[in-house]
Design a protein around this motif. Structure first.
Motif, PDB file in Angstrom:
ATOM      1  N   ASP A 126       2.795  -2.643  -3.497  1.00  0.00           N
ATOM      2  CA  ASP A 126       2.275  -2.556  -2.147  1.00  0.00           C
ATOM      3  C   ASP A 126       1.950  -1.095  -1.850  1.00  0.00           C
ATOM      4  N   GLY A 127       0.990  -0.905  -0.956  1.00  0.00           N
ATOM      5  CA  GLY A 127       0.591   0.440  -0.616  1.00  0.00           C
ATOM      6  C   GLY A 127      -0.273   1.088  -1.678  1.00  0.00           C
ATOM      7  N   GLU A 128      -0.805   0.278  -2.597  1.00  0.00           N
ATOM      8  CA  GLU A 128      -1.652   0.837  -3.647  1.00  0.00           C
ATOM      9  C   GLU A 128      -2.953   0.063  -3.778  1.00  0.00           C
ATOM     10  N   ILE A 175      -1.779  -9.475  -0.420  1.00  0.00           N
ATOM     11  CA  ILE A 175      -2.462  -8.951  -1.596  1.00  0.00           C
ATOM     12  C   ILE A 175      -3.920  -9.402  -1.512  1.00  0.00           C
ATOM     13  N   LEU A 176      -4.821  -8.442  -1.406  1.00  0.00           N
ATOM     14  CA  LEU A 176      -6.242  -8.787  -1.353  1.00  0.00           C
ATOM     15  C   LEU A 176      -6.877  -8.463  -2.697  1.00  0.00           C
ATOM     16  N   ILE A 177      -7.535  -9.459  -3.275  1.00  0.00           N
ATOM     17  CA  ILE A 177      -8.231  -9.234  -4.537  1.00  0.00           C
ATOM     18  C   ILE A 177      -9.723  -9.182  -4.227  1.00  0.00           C
ATOM     19  N   LEU A 178     -10.368  -8.058  -4.558  1.00  0.00           N
ATOM     20  CA  LEU A 178     -11.796  -7.942  -4.282  1.00  0.00           C
ATOM     21  C   LEU A 178     -12.555  -7.912  -5.600  1.00  0.00           C
ATOM     22  N   ASP A 179     -13.447  -8.879  -5.789  1.00  0.00           N
ATOM     23  CA  ASP A 179     -14.174  -9.010  -7.048  1.00  0.00           C
ATOM     24  C   ASP A 179     -15.514  -8.277  -6.940  1.00  0.00           C
ATOM     25  N   GLU A 180     -15.636  -7.157  -7.606  1.00  0.00           N
ATOM     26  CA  GLU A 180     -16.866  -6.350  -7.624  1.00  0.00           C
ATOM     27  C   GLU A 180     -17.475  -6.230  -6.221  1.00  0.00           C
ATOM     28  N   LEU A 198     -10.159  -0.330   3.078  1.00  0.00           N
ATOM     29  CA  LEU A 198      -9.146  -0.672   2.068  1.00  0.00           C
ATOM     30  C   LEU A 198      -7.942   0.267   2.178  1.00  0.00           C
ATOM     31  N   ARG A 199      -8.219   1.550   2.421  1.00  0.00           N
ATOM     32  CA  ARG A 199      -7.125   2.509   2.609  1.00  0.00           C
ATOM     33  C   ARG A 199      -6.236   2.103   3.780  1.00  0.00           C
ATOM     34  N   LYS A 200      -6.886   1.702   4.878  1.00  0.00           N
ATOM     35  CA  LYS A 200      -6.115   1.270   6.046  1.00  0.00           C
ATOM     36  C   LYS A 200      -5.219   0.091   5.677  1.00  0.00           C
ATOM     37  N   LEU A 201      -5.766  -0.820   4.889  1.00  0.00           N
ATOM     38  CA  LEU A 201      -5.013  -2.016   4.524  1.00  0.00           C
ATOM     39  C   LEU A 201      -3.771  -1.654   3.728  1.00  0.00           C
ATOM     40  N   ILE A 202      -3.906  -0.738   2.778  1.00  0.00           N
ATOM     41  CA  ILE A 202      -2.716  -0.430   1.973  1.00  0.00           C
ATOM     42  C   ILE A 202      -1.733   0.416   2.763  1.00  0.00           C
ATOM     43  N   ASP A 203      -2.241   1.197   3.711  1.00  0.00           N
ATOM     44  CA  ASP A 203      -1.319   1.971   4.546  1.00  0.00           C
ATOM     45  C   ASP A 203      -0.421   1.059   5.372  1.00  0.00           C
ATOM     46  N   GLU A 204      -0.868  -0.157   5.592  1.00  0.00           N
ATOM     47  CA  GLU A 204      -0.023  -1.114   6.317  1.00  0.00           C
ATOM     48  C   GLU A 204       0.945  -1.835   5.389  1.00  0.00           C
ATOM     49  N   ASP A 233      -5.466   3.924  -6.861  1.00  0.00           N
ATOM     50  CA  ASP A 233      -4.243   4.678  -7.102  1.00  0.00           C
ATOM     51  C   ASP A 233      -3.749   4.437  -8.515  1.00  0.00           C
ATOM     52  N   ARG A 234      -4.082   3.256  -9.035  1.00  0.00           N
ATOM     53  CA  ARG A 234      -3.604   2.878 -10.363  1.00  0.00           C
ATOM     54  C   ARG A 234      -4.736   2.117 -11.033  1.00  0.00           C
ATOM     55  N   ILE A 235      -4.888   2.313 -12.330  1.00  0.00           N
ATOM     56  CA  ILE A 235      -6.001   1.677 -13.033  1.00  0.00           C
ATOM     57  C   ILE A 235      -5.461   0.898 -14.226  1.00  0.00           C
TER      58      ILE A 235
END
Lengths: 317, 525
Positions: free
Chosen positions: B49-51, B180-185, B202-208, B227-229
């Motif tokens: 979470d947060g990533e 958990i939001l999965i965004l496909d391309e 998206l940043r706002k979403l992970i900050d929550e 943040d992670r690949i």
């Protein structure tokens, strides 16, 4: 032919009455088509509804039970169409035609014992059972409205309610989503099969009710093939009304006016009565040809997935 | 929000990763086969979470299969998934949603003719079937304001831009209370500006405290926002680390594996010509209506010279589709003229245009590029089957030879030339179309989003072929929503906005800022 208040009153009276089956059946069909299911079995549902209405009324002595039973009979036949075309994913046109023929066949067979049985005293009562007030020359016109039974008024309310349902509620959104793109509808969380069955069922119920009104409210008895193509006209009115149930009021009254005119002109002008009876059907064909042009269809707002079966795909693996 | 703010918030959120102990979602040893093909091979990864977690890989690397497993569309053959340390079973998308996992599809799955609220209402279980859709207007407005999304509940979806439709999908995920939001391309069809704005959301979403899984094949994008690949190649995880431990070249190598030579960049040489060559495609004051009879192409005039690539940039839905269809002959022209190599083909059959040397690389390859039910070999000769025929008969041996030769030449992956064309992957279908279209006696090429959704290698091949056919003297009209592509390939760049050409610049004078402004209708012409 002299046009006096009596003729005008008669015209209004006939038009209001004749429109009821058309309004009910075509607003019901509009719901079904909005869900993407074209039901050509309307004629069959109407016939079944008409005969069931007569039988039930004769047995129970209650015309309202007759209407209810007529609607349910229409619903049952429409659900057969739903079974074939929605649940099994069959061809809607073929299935609908079959339903129309089954309806005609069954009612011809079962209805033989009821042909000509009078429903005297069992007709729906007028909403204003008293002497019509007002000056003599206006009385025919006033009574053409006041002497109608309550179904005439209910048939005005029903399309308005359905239109509200279709365009304001979640159920309506679900129905329209099924008619636009069932795959997307399913992915948004709509149960396409159930929703389409509900829409087809509602359409069938209203067709059956319209049929019952034709036998119980308009004609007052059962004869074979009582509807004489009313169901087909109702199907034809749906695109004209742009698939908006409340607009079927307008199209149905126009068509009913045409039908009343052709009745009233019979024997009064030098045109074959056969030709006069043809007029509503010819009008339907002409109007349908016009609205079937692809460009018009899109502009009229035809549901994109109309007539396309939806089959839940088995996923790979 | 303006550009500056967008940039600032992106930099501020460059997180310092302190790894929490239990991942929000743990994928352990997932394998999945389709017939003989191994789509996923023992895939394990942790999502915190947060990533923002980028899932990076070429087309066919297994990214979408993995997303579909996480969303309950496919069942894995082996392996398991844990949510906050607890094993869960994801049998259907409804299961996934109930656990707070929501997939935002690559192409928004919405009913175009209905409003935003009506579309969203369908996903809300708590809303009764006979309740009014208006009841959720407040909820929609509230979430839109919170994330700075400019959407109104009563807007009709068909009037929305691609990125706005994507916001509707995001709203849906938020209304469903996704953790958990999965965004496909998600950025395939977005302009740079829209892409940045999406990343801010998206940043706002992970900050929550939510987690975002971003599926992408673009290395730069993974480096820009995540943040992670996790890098996937041929169905297997080849690397999964925090972003800071990677650099661009390493990621490219990881993605491509042994195919790394395929990514040497295309040489985009733009030639200087001495004598002005003739116009091969001239469009004069063209007006074209869309499906519902509204004018979609407004007084468009342009010309393409032999040996030149003219690129039309623009946000999807500004008349590009109608323009392309009018040029090919799939849509009637209201007024104006289309001239191909000096022959007026306005409102002539497509056949007349093909005869005059028009090649077409369509946007919707499955619908307009191939006949899916016919074999690969048959698809190769759709346009010049006469060259393979005698009287009424097609010489199938000749066709097979021709097809085999092309399959080798373009490295098309297919089991046999007799395979049905629709079972090929998107990249291979595009190679088939390109080889068929550009192999003919081509004078004018109309290419509409020719690399949409393709991986690096396939996209490179398409670009190379376009440049080759240009060097052979064909004129190319490139209509693309991928601004990078337009800038890389074009000698002249036009921008289409609301049906008109609002910007026209030759490549030596171009300013990307102006082009992007023009695409959004912000340029005062």
């Amino acid at each position: 032919m002299d046009v006096d208040s009596f003729v005008i009153g008669n015209f209004i009276y006939l038009t209001l009455k004749n429109a009821v089956p058309l309004i009910l059946a075509s607003s019901g069909e509009a719901v079904s088509e909005r869900a993407g299911v074209i039901n050509l079995g309307v004629e069959g549902s109407m016939l079944v509804g008409a005969l069931t209405g007569v039988i039930t009324t004769l047995i129970t002595g209650n015309v309202w039970l007759g209407f209810l039973a007529g609607g349910l009979a229409g619903l049952a036949l429409a659900l057969l169409h739903g079974l074939i075309s929605v649940l099994f994913g069959g061809n809607q046109i073929v299935s609908g035609l079959a339903i129309a023929m089954i309806g005609g066949g069954i009612t011809a067979l079962v209805g033989r014992a009821y042909v000509g049985r009078s429903l005297f005293g069992l007709r729906p009562p007028p909403i204003y059972p008293y002497e019509v007030p007002g000056p003599d020359h206006l009385k025919p016109i006033l009574s053409s409205v006041l002497k109608q039974d309550i179904m005439v008024f209910i048939s005005i309310v029903i399309p308005l309610l359905i239109t509200y349902m279709l365009f304001r509620t979640k159920l309506g959104s679900a129905i329209r989503a099924c008619g636009e793109n069932p795959v997307i509808a399913e992915s948004l969380g709509v149960n396409v099969i159930t929703t389409r069955l509900v829409a087809v069922g509602l359409g069938g119920f209203l067709s059956g009710l319209g049929g019952a009104y034709l036998s119980l409210g308009v004609v007052g008895s059962w004869v074979e093939n009582l509807t004489a193509g009313m169901g087909w006209i109702a199907v034809g009115l749906v695109p004209l009304a742009m698939w908006i149930p409340s607009r079927t009021l307008l199209t149905s009254y126009l068509m009913a006016a045409l039908i009343s005119t052709s009745y009233m002109l019979q024997g009064r002008i030098g045109v074959s009565s056969y030709f006069l009876v043809m007029i509503p059907y010819i009008t339907t064909v002409v109007m349908l040809s016009i609205v079937s042009i692809e460009r018009f269809k899109v502009r009229l707002g035809a549901p994109s997935a109309l007539g396309k079966p939806y089959i839940r795909e088995e996923r790979l693996g | 929000m303006n550009d500056v703010e967008v940039n600032k918030s992106l930099f501020l959120n460059a997180h310092n990763l302190s790894r929490p102990t239990i991942p929000l979602l743990r994928v352990k040893g997932i394998s999945k086969r389709f017939g003989n093909v191994i789509a996923l091979d023992d895939v394990s990864l942790d999502i915190y979470d947060g990533e923002i977690h980028a899932l990076l890989g070429e087309n066919g690397a297994g990214k979408t299969t993995l997303a579909n497993i996480l969303y309950g569309i496919y069942q894995p053959d082996s392996g398991y998934i844990e949510l906050s340390g607890r094993k869960i079973k994801l049998g259907t998308p409804q299961d996934a949603i109930s656990y707070g996992i929501v997939l935002v599809q690559q192409y928004p799955m919405l009913i175009d003719k209905m409003t935003v609220a009506e579309n969203l209402a369908l996903s809300i279980k708590d809303l009764g079937y006979l309740s009014s859709v208006r009841k959720i207007y407040g909820l929609i407005r509230e979430i839109s304001i919170k994330y700075d999304i400019s959407l109104e509940p009563e807007m009709i979806v068909s009037n929305l831009s691609f990125s706005e439709k994507q916001y509707v999908e995001l709203l849906r995920a938020l209304i469903l209370n996704a953790k958990i939001l999965i965004l496909d391309e998600p950025t395939t069809m977005l302009t740079t500006y829209e892409r940045r704005k999406l990343f801010v959301i998206l940043r706002k979403l992970i900050d929550e405290g939510r987690a975002v899984v971003l599926i992408t094949h673009k290395v730069s994008e993974a480096l820009e926002v995540s943040d992670r690949i996790t890098v996937l190649r041929r169905g297997a995880v080849v690397s999964s680390r925090p972003k800071s431990e990677y650099d661009y070249n390493e990621l490219v190598k990881l993605i491509m594996g042994s195919n790394v030579n395929d990514v040497t960049p295309v040489k985009y040489i733009h030639r200087q010509r001495s004598a002005p060559p003739e116009d091969v495609l001239v469009i004069k004051e063209l007006n074209v209506a869309n499906d519902i009879g509204l004018i979609a192409v407004r007084n468009v005039s342009l010309s393409v010279k032999a040996g030149e690539i003219v690129g039309i940039a623009g946000v999807s839905g500004n008349g590009q589709k109608e323009l392309a269809e009018a040029i090919v002959g799939l849509r009637r022209v209201r007024s104006g003229r289309i001239v191909l190599s000096g022959v007026d083909v306005t409102n002539k059959e497509p056949y007349e245009r093909i005869k005059n040397g028009l090649a077409y690389i369509p946007e919707d390859r499955l619908k307009y590029g191939i006949v899916g039910e016919m074999s690969v070999a048959e698809n190769f000769i759709l346009k010049n089957y006469k060259a393979f025929s005698k009287l009424l008969f097609i010489n199938m041996r000749k066709v097979m030879d021709f097809a085999s030769k092309n399959i080798d030449l373009y490295h098309i992956v297919t089991r046999s030339p007799l395979e049905r064309a629709k079972v090929l992957s998107g990249g291979n279908i595009q190679k088939l179309i390109v080889s068929r279209e550009l192999g003919l006696n081509t004078k004018v090429v109309l290419a509409h989003n020719p690399t949409l959704g393709l991986d690096i290698a396939s996209a490179k091949l398409v670009h190379n072929e376009l440049l080759n056919v240009r060097d052979r003297g064909a004129g190319i009209l490139l209509i693309s929503e991928d601004l990078d592509e337009v800038i890389k390939l074009s000698d002249r760049i036009l921008v289409m906005y609301r049906g008109s050409i609002v910007y026209d610049v030759s490549r030596d004078k171009l300013s990307i800022g102006d082009i992007e402004k023009a695409m959004l209708g912000l340029l005062n012409a």
